[in-house]
Design a protein around this motif. Structure first.
Motif: not given
Lengths: 319, 207
Positions: A83, A85-90, B102-103, B106, B121, B206-207
């Motif tokens: 996608q 925009e940034d959609s990496l799992f933080p 969005k997450m 994904t 998630i 962690e963030l």
């Protein structure tokens, strides 16, 4: 061989997208101005948005049909999607991000492993880092690696090289092209960049005002910009004698140096397309580059066909 | 005075009250998420205990329960739940409404089903907010006095908490009990806040 056919209507609020097209193996470009429905098109294919009516078929398998009442959920569509925009799992490091989709695959679906794509995108040094520790370009590479490791039947890319520098962008594009050949993958690639479009010999899907059903050849599309002003909009900038610089591009008849990090090229002007408001110039170098300038700016530069032009670009977006 | 018994009663009332408050808040927020028109109404109702004197909330519980909850420890828990509601509801509300769709999209396009999407998630996204809501509710319940006093009273060995125990000690001039009960209250508060900060710090890292 991977392919996709779609013919559907989708509504989001007051906006309606009407789409009808098909794509086969290889990199297929989708081009259009912002807000005209390009991302909406991919979101419908991915299953994030449900169309009002129509049909979407991937590799002869119906994933959506309003008549047959079929709507395959996104996790079962076998689509790789990067996608915009940034959609990496933080909460996951780079390795966990890249491996995320791979662990849901059956053995028969595994054609390429996470470590294969890690090497392709040269992100081995980043594996233990978290997304908050990455630059925009690195995040984009990880997102690309993660979606390819998912081993989808088709690959959807929504401006995947936006945050990546020009040289890396070229390498990554070549890698995507090679992967599409090796894995016989159909790639749908949204772009704003003329440089990216100039790489293809395939017809390009032109998305305009909610209509995504017209394919154009590269040359036709470049001529089609007639009434368009979105290509390389350069209106504000600064003149220094005969050179012009804006926030994104610098062009001159004479060679110059620049302190910023960017991409230099020089070549001779092969054609000039002058329209009502802007002028598109084609510069032949290691390949063809296109730069559009406001007419006033262009006349001050006094550039003509076969003149040598020296350019510096800050972002690949402008080429 | 049996200080250990008072401490246990306090922890029992506060823990139960926090859990009641947490799950009631969660149910209300899920309802609000589904029926968006109800949001203003529930935002108003859940904020009321913050503005009203706790004795009114306590009296309201006695009236609604027809006196059945009077002088019962569970009545004290419900009183704690109502007094903590504004804090807990707000914290959970902010957490749930900030879940990044969005997450989730994904994760799904990467092949994850609902169960895995929640575990890998959604839960990491909400856990800090939910822990914070629980701790806030617990801290508020531990120090609760007015509404608890009205509903469950101050029965030694049954409903007497640290707060009401200190109140009784002040009334009778029992200075040693005041000091000991105050010390226990301070210790519980310090330990709770320490754990709360530790978890928040870990999640922030962690963030």
């Amino acid at each position: 061989m991977s392919n996709i056919n779609f013919n559907f209507i989708s509504n989001i609020g007051d906006f309606t997208l009407k789409s009808n097209s098909n794509f086969s193996q290889g990199v297929n470009f989708i081009w259009g101005r912002s807000g005209n429905g390009k991302s909406t098109l991919l979101n419908n294919i991915a299953g994030f948005i449900t169309p009002e009516e129509g049909e979407i078929i991937i590799n002869e398998q119906i994933i959506y049909s309003s008549i047959k009442k079929i709507n395959v959920p996104p996790n079962k569509r076998s689509i790789s999607y990067v996608q915009q925009e940034d959609s990496l799992f933080p909460y996951m490091n780079v390795l966990d991000n890249v491996e995320f989709g791979y662990k849901f695959l059956d053995e028969s679906q595994k054609k390429i492993t996470p470590y294969d794509v890690i090497d392709i995108f040269e992100i081995r040094d980043l594996l233990s880092l978290y997304p908050s520790q990455l630059s925009g370009g690195q995040k984009q590479k990880v997102a690309l690696a993660r979606s390819l490791a998912r081993n989808g039947q088709i690959l959807l890319l929504d401006e995947p090289l936006n945050s990546i520098d020009f040289i890396s962008g070229k390498k990554i594009y070549k890698a995507i092209e090679k992967l599409s050949e090796d894995l016989k993958l159909c790639v749908l690639y949204i772009t704003h960049s003329i440089d990216e479009i100039s790489r293809t010999n395939k017809e390009i899907l032109y998305v305009n005002d909610g209509n995504a059903n017209e394919k154009k050849t590269k040359d036709k599309l470049l001529r089609f910009w007639d009434d368009e002003t979105f290509i390389n909009e350069v209106h504000d900038g600064e003149f220094t004698e005969k050179s012009f610089s804006s926030k994104s591009v610098m062009i001159s008849k004479e060679s110059f140096t620049h302190n910023d990090i960017g991409f230099y090229f020089s070549g001779s002007i092969k054609s000039i397309l002058k329209k009502s408001k802007s002028t598109l110039i084609k510069i032949e170098s290691d390949k063809d580059y296109f730069i559009s300038l406001d007419n006033d700016i262009f006349s001050k530069l006094e550039l003509g066909v076969n003149d040598k032009a020296f350019c510096f670009v800050y972002k690949n977006l402008f080429l | 005075m049996n200080y250990f018994e008072i401490m246990l009663t306090t922890l029992k009332i506060a823990t139960t009250g926090t859990l009641i408050c947490f799950f009631v808040s969660l149910i209300i927020i899920l309802l609000v998420k589904k029926y968006k028109k109800l949001k203003s109404l529930f935002d108003f109702i859940t904020a009321l205990p913050l503005a009203l004197p706790p004795v009114i909330s306590g009296y309201f519980i006695i009236i609604v329960s027809n006196g059945n909850l009077s002088f019962e420890w569970i009545g004290g828990s419900i009183a704690c739940a109502i007094i903590s509601l504004p804090l807990v509801y707000k914290m959970i509300s902010v957490t749930i409404l900030s879940i990044d769709q969005k997450m989730i999209n994904t994760a799904k396009i990467l092949g994850s089903d609902n169960k895995h999407t929640f575990a890998f998630i959604v839960f990491p996204m909400i856990k800090t907010g939910f822990f914070s809501a629980l701790f806030l509710g617990f801290i508020r319940s531990i120090s609760e006095f007015g509404a608890t006093m009205i509903v469950s009273g101050n029965i030694s060995g049954k409903t007497q908490t640290l707060s009401t125990g200190i109140y009784t000690s002040i009334q009778t001039g029992d200075k040693s009990s005041i000091y000991i009960l105050s010390l226990i209250s301070i210790l519980i508060a310090v330990i709770t806040i320490f754990i709360f900060n530790l978890i928040n710090k870990k999640n922030a890292f962690e963030l």
